[in-house]
Design an enzyme around this catalytic site. Structure first.
Site, PDB file in Angstrom:
ATOM      1  N   SER A   1      -9.832   1.683   2.663  1.00 56.78           N
ATOM      2  CA  SER A   1      -9.185   2.296   1.696  1.00 56.78           C
ATOM      3  C   SER A   1      -7.776   1.585   1.125  1.00 56.78           C
ATOM      4  O   SER A   1      -7.247   2.048   0.142  1.00 56.78           O
ATOM      5  CB  SER A   1      -8.202   3.510   2.647  1.00 56.78           C
ATOM      6  OG  SER A   1      -7.333   2.985   3.611  1.00 56.78           O
TER       7      SER A   1
ATOM      8  N   SER B   1      -9.729  -0.930   6.895  1.00 53.44           N
ATOM      9  CA  SER B   1      -9.503  -0.595   5.497  1.00 53.44           C
ATOM     10  C   SER B   1      -8.662  -1.998   4.850  1.00 53.44           C
ATOM     11  O   SER B   1      -8.209  -1.614   3.853  1.00 53.44           O
ATOM     12  CB  SER B   1      -8.434   0.671   5.447  1.00 53.44           C
ATOM     13  OG  SER B   1      -9.148   1.786   5.199  1.00 53.44           O
TER      14      SER B   1
ATOM     15  N   LYS C   1       0.879  -1.245   0.141  1.00 55.29           N
ATOM     16  CA  LYS C   1       0.052  -0.067   0.090  1.00 55.29           C
ATOM     17  C   LYS C   1       0.735   1.330  -0.083  1.00 55.29           C
ATOM     18  O   LYS C   1       1.922   1.295   0.692  1.00 55.29           O
ATOM     19  CB  LYS C   1      -1.021  -0.041   1.359  1.00 55.29           C
ATOM     20  CG  LYS C   1      -2.054   0.973   1.134  1.00 55.29           C
ATOM     21  CD  LYS C   1      -2.843   0.822   2.359  1.00 55.29           C
ATOM     22  CE  LYS C   1      -3.927   1.857   2.564  1.00 55.29           C
ATOM     23  NZ  LYS C   1      -4.688   1.591   3.777  1.00 55.29           N
TER      24      LYS C   1
HETATM   25  N1  GLN Z   1     -13.167   3.941   6.128  1.00 53.72           N
HETATM   26  C1  GLN Z   1     -12.577   4.363   7.241  1.00 53.72           C
HETATM   27  C2  GLN Z   1     -12.389   5.747   7.186  1.00 53.72           C
HETATM   28  O1  GLN Z   1     -12.791   6.398   6.177  1.00 53.72           O
HETATM   29  C3  GLN Z   1     -11.669   3.505   7.417  1.00 53.72           C
HETATM   30  C4  GLN Z   1     -10.329   3.829   6.827  1.00 53.72           C
HETATM   31  C5  GLN Z   1      -9.158   3.064   7.037  1.00 53.72           C
HETATM   32  O2  GLN Z   1      -9.143   2.218   7.856  1.00 53.72           O
HETATM   33  N2  GLN Z   1      -7.871   3.626   6.867  1.00 53.72           N
HETATM   34  O3  GLN Z   1     -11.795   6.276   8.103  1.00 53.72           O
END
Ligand code: GLN
Length: 476
Positions: A154, A178, A79
């Site tokens: 994400s 994410s 990532k």
């Molecule tokens: N969807 C969540 C957010 O937008 C989780 C994102 C994540 O785990 N980085 O914060």
């Protein structure tokens, strides 16, 4: 079956037996990337030359008759918020578009010691803020199971790469779901370790008390091997735990007899898709048939998890992202004076969702609102943590949906941030409590999209959720 569709452990056996070479494998994956990447868009940067050179080195080692590690020569994706020395790390943000880290994140450094083949840096929501990868500053990633759908986020690029044959495994990060949610949307296995199990050093910070690096793989065995590579104490991250790291491959035993599995009633309420609920309940039945005991439990503060998360995470983000000021890091857009330069830089280079979170975070932290919002959220966080502590007095693991729905259409939610935030209901409580969770595929919707369930473990007990996940996978 094509080589790029196999698991890491299958490929390892083929490499060690000299039935294939790392060069051949890497070339096949890169050729497949060339074929599908314009449709899927899993990567921000493809490290083709490095991959080819690294594969050659692995082949030389094999030809010398040396034993290779479980991940040696296996193509992977990382990532793009995980720092890679000398390789651009953008966080999918225009503000870091040209940032080349002078050091490796510890997790990547540890992984590199196993000599996998880095295929590229995976796309994501900008600064990991989002659940669809539509917030990337560069491009949208598409779900390999249906190109009209999001891969989740994400870590959508990481999950799409693994599901689409563009990498065999990947590293992601999970602040509120994410890793697990994209794994579930893409039909692969995603593990968020206990907070502190994997070093955050070199992970570009989103919300530091929640962020955790973890694995995205094609099966549970690969998950155990990647965890073995990246877990462990790191003196560069004061929140990384000194607890001993077990050999996770010891958990690859298909046996859940006597295991007490809690089903939290609050995770099966309004908003959950009927097909998702059915698949997760069917998984519970499978566990029961295999000798586990299913116990209905309650996690009473679940309803407050979204509001709590969406105060704490933006508050930490607003603070963490202060450093992007056009001086110390990343891009600069000039202005008539320093303040103007900073304003121009942040206005032009941050995307809409990042700006929204900075505003929410600063609001929640500001004098006059701090007690009402941020401090209260911290107190509710403790209540959520206690819910889990109480529940784990009676059960060994907790089973729940990973996400309330399967993958949604690209564009379907992007104009309604609140709707998007509500998607995180099943995943954020674990981050607030610091607990490990693994998402495992458990079927498909009638329209052909993957569904996943999540097993939640006690702090530092990844071993038990890996074992339960492995048992399910072997008997399904
Ligand atoms: N969807 C969540 C957010 O937008 C989780 C994102 C994540 O785990 N980085 O914060």
């Amino acid at each position: 079956m094509k080589l790029y569709e196999k698991t890491a452990h299958e490929l390892h056996d083929l490499l060690q037996a000299k039935e294939i070479s790392a060069t051949e494998l890497t070339a096949e994956v890169l050729a497949h990337v060339d074929e599908v990447e314009n449709k899927i868009g899993a990567y921000i940067e493809i490290t083709r030359d490095k991959a080819t050179a690294d594969a050659k080195a692995v082949d030389e080692k094999i030809s010398r008759g040396e034993k290779i590690s479980a991940l040696e020569g296996i193509p992977c994706a990382v990532k793009d918020n995980i720092c890679t020395k000398g390789i651009r790390t953008t966080c999918a943000s225009k503000i870091l578009e040209n940032f080349v880290p002078p050091y490796d994140a510890t997790a990547y450094n540890k992984l590199s010691a196993q000599n996998p083949i880095l295929i590229g840096k995976a796309n994501m929501d900008e600064f990991a803020m989002g659940g669809s990868t539509e917030n990337s500053g560069f491009h949208v990633t598409r779900n390999p199971h249906n190109l009209d759908c999001v891969p989740g986020g994400s870590s959508g690029g990481s999950a799409a790469a693994v599901a689409g044959g563009e990498a065999v495994f990947a590293l992601g990060s999970d602040t509120g779901g994410s890793i697990r949610q994209p794994a579930s949307f893409c039909g692969v296995v995603g593990l968020k370790p206990t907070y502190g199990r994997v070093s955050r050093y070199g992970l570009v910070a989103y919300a530091s008390s929640l962020d955790q690096i973890g694995t995205i793989t094609r099966d549970v065995e690969d998950c155990a091997n990647v965890m073995n590579a990246i877990a462990g104490h790191d003196e560069m991250d004061s929140t990384s735990t000194a607890a001993p790291v077990p050999d996770f491959t010891k958990s690859l035993v298909a046996d859940v007899k006597g295991l007490k599995i809690g089903l939290p009633k609050e995770y099966f309420v309004k908003g959950i898709d009927g097909e998702v609920e059915k698949s997760v309940r069917k998984a519970a039945e499978t566990f029961e048939k295999l000798g586990a005991e299913i116990i209905e439990i309650s996690l009473p503060h679940t309803d407050y998890a979204i509001s709590t998360y969406y105060l704490i995470a933006p508050a930490e983000a607003a603070t963490n992202l202060e450093r992007y000021d056009g001086v110390s890091y990343g891009a600069r857009v000039n202005g008539i004076d320093v303040v103007d330069m900073m304003t121009n830089t942040r206005t032009e280079k941050f995307g809409a969702e990042v700006k929204r979170r900075i505003m929410i975070g600063n609001y929640a932290l500001s004098a006059g609102y701090y007690d009402a919002y941020y401090l209260k959220a911290l107190k509710v966080r403790t209540l959520i943590q206690r819910d889990f502590i109480d529940a784990f007095k009676n059960v060994d693991v907790i089973l729940a949906p990973t996400a309330p729905t399967a993958a949604f259409k690209i564009g379907e939610m992007i104009s309604d941030p609140l709707k998007m935030y509500l998607q995180d209901i099943c995943t954020v409580p674990l981050n607030l409590a610091g607990l490990p969770g693994i998402s495992v595929p458990c079927g498909m919707t009638s329209s052909g999209l993957p569904i996943g369930f999540q097993l939640i473990g006690k702090a530092l007990d990844e071993a038990t959720i890996i074992k339960a996940a492995y048992t399910y996978e072997k008997n399904n």
